[in-house]
Design an enzyme around this catalytic site. Structure first.
Site, PDB file in Angstrom:
ATOM      1  N   SER A  87      -2.735  -4.548  -0.565  1.00 26.17           N
ATOM      2  CA  SER A  87      -1.748  -5.123   0.876  1.00 26.17           C
ATOM      3  C   SER A  87      -1.978  -6.631   0.542  1.00 26.17           C
ATOM      4  O   SER A  87      -3.037  -7.018   1.330  1.00 26.17           O
ATOM      5  CB  SER A  87      -1.229  -4.277   1.310  1.00 26.17           C
ATOM      6  OG  SER A  87      -0.483  -3.383   1.170  1.00 26.17           O
ATOM      7  N   ALA A  88      -1.692  -7.892  -0.367  1.00 27.70           N
ATOM      8  CA  ALA A  88      -1.412  -8.691   0.532  1.00 27.70           C
ATOM      9  C   ALA A  88      -1.561  -9.269   1.580  1.00 27.70           C
ATOM     10  O   ALA A  88      -2.417 -10.628   1.970  1.00 27.70           O
ATOM     11  CB  ALA A  88      -0.764  -9.995  -0.212  1.00 27.70           C
ATOM     12  N   HIS A  89      -0.716  -9.291   2.780  1.00 23.96           N
ATOM     13  CA  HIS A  89      -0.927  -9.937   4.124  1.00 23.96           C
ATOM     14  C   HIS A  89      -1.980  -9.719   4.784  1.00 23.96           C
ATOM     15  O   HIS A  89      -1.985  -9.609   6.152  1.00 23.96           O
ATOM     16  CB  HIS A  89       0.811  -8.607   4.833  1.00 23.96           C
ATOM     17  CG  HIS A  89       0.728  -7.604   5.029  1.00 23.96           C
ATOM     18  ND1 HIS A  89       0.481  -6.772   6.090  1.00 23.96           N
ATOM     19  CD2 HIS A  89       0.949  -6.243   4.069  1.00 23.96           C
ATOM     20  CE1 HIS A  89       0.583  -5.829   6.373  1.00 23.96           C
ATOM     21  NE2 HIS A  89       0.538  -5.519   5.349  1.00 23.96           N
ATOM     22  N   ASN A 112      -8.613   1.538   8.883  1.00 20.62           N
ATOM     23  CA  ASN A 112      -7.502   0.457   9.555  1.00 20.62           C
ATOM     24  C   ASN A 112      -6.964   0.650  11.079  1.00 20.62           C
ATOM     25  O   ASN A 112      -7.160  -0.303  11.790  1.00 20.62           O
ATOM     26  CB  ASN A 112      -6.117   1.012   9.173  1.00 20.62           C
ATOM     27  CG  ASN A 112      -6.056   2.418   9.820  1.00 20.62           C
ATOM     28  OD1 ASN A 112      -5.986   3.110   8.904  1.00 20.62           O
ATOM     29  ND2 ASN A 112      -4.242   2.855  10.758  1.00 20.62           N
ATOM     30  N   THR A 128      12.551  -6.262 -11.254  1.00 10.68           N
ATOM     31  CA  THR A 128      12.169  -7.895 -11.446  1.00 10.68           C
ATOM     32  C   THR A 128      10.521  -7.622 -10.533  1.00 10.68           C
ATOM     33  O   THR A 128      11.200  -7.675  -9.042  1.00 10.68           O
ATOM     34  CB  THR A 128      13.464  -8.885 -11.572  1.00 10.68           C
ATOM     35  OG1 THR A 128      14.368  -8.436 -12.096  1.00 10.68           O
ATOM     36  CG2 THR A 128      12.755  -9.567 -11.317  1.00 10.68           C
ATOM     37  N   CYS A 181       1.511  -0.547  11.320  1.00  8.03           N
ATOM     38  CA  CYS A 181       2.719  -0.706  10.443  1.00  8.03           C
ATOM     39  C   CYS A 181       3.526   1.081   9.954  1.00  8.03           C
ATOM     40  O   CYS A 181       3.751   1.636   9.395  1.00  8.03           O
ATOM     41  CB  CYS A 181       1.959  -0.586   8.746  1.00  8.03           C
ATOM     42  SG  CYS A 181       0.517  -0.183   8.452  1.00  8.03           S
ATOM     43  N   GLY A 230       0.281  -0.905   0.041  1.00  7.63           N
ATOM     44  CA  GLY A 230       0.140   0.069   0.092  1.00  7.63           C
ATOM     45  C   GLY A 230       0.497   0.916   0.846  1.00  7.63           C
ATOM     46  O   GLY A 230       1.073   2.132  -0.888  1.00  7.63           O
ATOM     47  N   THR A 231       1.685   1.223   0.802  1.00  7.56           N
ATOM     48  CA  THR A 231       3.104   2.508   1.042  1.00  7.56           C
ATOM     49  C   THR A 231       3.032   3.006  -0.574  1.00  7.56           C
ATOM     50  O   THR A 231       3.115   4.101  -0.925  1.00  7.56           O
ATOM     51  CB  THR A 231       3.532   2.388   1.682  1.00  7.56           C
ATOM     52  OG1 THR A 231       3.097   2.138   2.746  1.00  7.56           O
ATOM     53  CG2 THR A 231       4.980   3.895   2.070  1.00  7.56           C
ATOM     54  N   GLN A 245      -7.854  -2.741   3.942  1.00  2.70           N
ATOM     55  CA  GLN A 245      -8.385  -2.924   5.063  1.00  2.70           C
ATOM     56  C   GLN A 245      -9.694  -3.566   4.300  1.00  2.70           C
ATOM     57  O   GLN A 245     -10.295  -4.663   4.746  1.00  2.70           O
ATOM     58  CB  GLN A 245      -8.678  -2.173   5.697  1.00  2.70           C
ATOM     59  CG  GLN A 245      -7.892  -1.558   6.880  1.00  2.70           C
ATOM     60  CD  GLN A 245      -6.484  -2.465   7.633  1.00  2.70           C
ATOM     61  OE1 GLN A 245      -7.278  -4.067   7.875  1.00  2.70           O
ATOM     62  NE2 GLN A 245      -5.597  -1.947   8.034  1.00  2.70           N
TER      63      GLN A 245
END
Length: 373
Positions: free
Chosen positions: A188-190, A141, A227, A315, A70-71, A169
């Protein structure tokens, strides 16, 4: 005894589907930009993941750009055009938006929110001008408060502006159709059980996406050089599929846990304040404060009792600070500095919530005992 992990808004445990996909992709040796067979195999993993994201958001595969999260996405998307442009952001945005944009300070309008944390639509209407960029979180969040994204999108589009939606979120917790009118969405995946350090942008704007922020070899259609993190991207796609598959069950489960938690919280500490209680919120999030209780001391006591929760945005800082979100909602210094966030998710057990409540009861009991003495 296993610890109680209740900090899903900071990061969710890795789903088994994501772990398996990540490990399988680690065995693929090629660079996805190479034209030989090994490179094509790696490229195919990235493109299958891109198609998964595109299908989830009802977009073309060419609209999806993979990022580190996200950042990075906010830093890329929130940049002015050739005329300097203008940016409108709500006062409760994540720091990646409030600090990550590249607009001149005098070209930024910070929009007020209501006491429940929703964007003041009247102020938004006044602030937005043709060609401006508007950045709004789908879900906060800290509090879990949901923004009326359809109404915001209609207003922004009518003004000839561009809407960038922080969906970090929201993915896996709200229906993605609520975000389909946004010009750009990032995540974001996490947050939904994928690996850390990978995310994506879905660009559906009427104009071209902003110029590349990370420049170099021209990967990702020259929008994001470097990459591709093939294994993490594979894990992202697998986690996204699992999160959307389980979404309705998760909303119901987390909603029931939240109701139980908040009812018991108010029995343990009747003076507790639940932020955004009257607004539509994520089913998994409770943000509260007990007057006179310091967040840092509560966090340490809960941690020692085997319970992991957060205060504010995990975060954004390694230390406990007063929440700018709660301050924008009108909370006093005492409450804003004492906020605790509990967030549940796909692997949360009923006993995790019970352990948190038992630990909280002990903390509040200690305070009452000292006060009586």
């Amino acid at each position: 005894m296993a610890r109680a992990y209740l900090d899903y808004n900071a990061t969710a445990p890795l789903r088994s589907e994501a772990r398996d996909a990540l490990i399988d992709a680690l065995g693929v040796v090629g660079n996805p930009s190479s034209i030989h067979g090994e490179g094509r195999a790696a490229h195919a993993i990235v493109e299958r993941a891109r198609a998964t994201v595109a299908q989830a958001f009802g977009a073309k595969a060419s609209a999806v750009t993979f990022t580190s999260g996200g950042t990075e996405a906010a830093n890329w998307l929130l940049q002015p055009g050739g005329d300097g442009g203008a940016l409108a952001v709500s006062a409760v945005e994540h720091p990646c938006v409030l600090k990550g944009h590249r607009f001149a300070a005098d070209r930024v309008r910070v929009l007020p929110v209501t006491a429940e944390g929703r964007v003041d639509l009247g102020a938004l209407d006044d602030a937005v001008t043709p060609g401006a960029v508007v950045a709004v979180q789908a879900a906060n969040n800290e509090t879990g408060v949901l923004q009326p994204m359809r109404e915001i999108a209609a207003l922004v589009r009518a003004k000839g502006a561009t809407l960038v939606c922080d969906a970090v979120q929201a993915v896996g917790r709200v229906h993605l159709s609520e975000l389909e009118q946004s010009d750009a969405v990032f995540f974001s995946a996490h947050k939904f059980g994928g690996p850390k350090g990978v995310g994506a942008v879905v660009w559906r704007g009427r104009s071209e996406a902003p110029p590349a922020f990370v420049k170099g070899g021209g990967q990702e259609r020259r929008l994001r050089s470097g990459t591709e993190n093939v294994a993490a991207i594979a894990g992202l796609a697998a986690a996204l599929g699992a999160a959307l598959r389980d979404q309705e069950m998760l909303i119901a489960k987390c909603g029931a846990l939240r109701s139980k938690l908040e009812q018991r919280l108010q029995a343990i500490a009747p003076e507790a304040v639940i932020f955004g209680e009257g607004a539509a919120r994520l089913a998994n999030t409770t943000c509260f404060a007990v007057p006179g209780k310091r967040a840092d001391l509560m966090l340490m006591a809960l941690d020692l009792d085997g319970v992991a929760v957060s205060s504010g945005s995990a975060c954004s800082s390694g230390k406990v600070e007063r929440s700018h979100v709660l301050t924008a909602m009108g909370a006093g210094d005492d409450l804003a500095a004492g906020a605790i966030r509990v967030s549940t998710g796909w692997a949360t057990r009923d006993e995790d919530v019970e352990r948190f409540l038992a630990a909280l009861d002990k903390i509040c009991g200690r305070r009452e005992t000292r006060s009586a003495a």
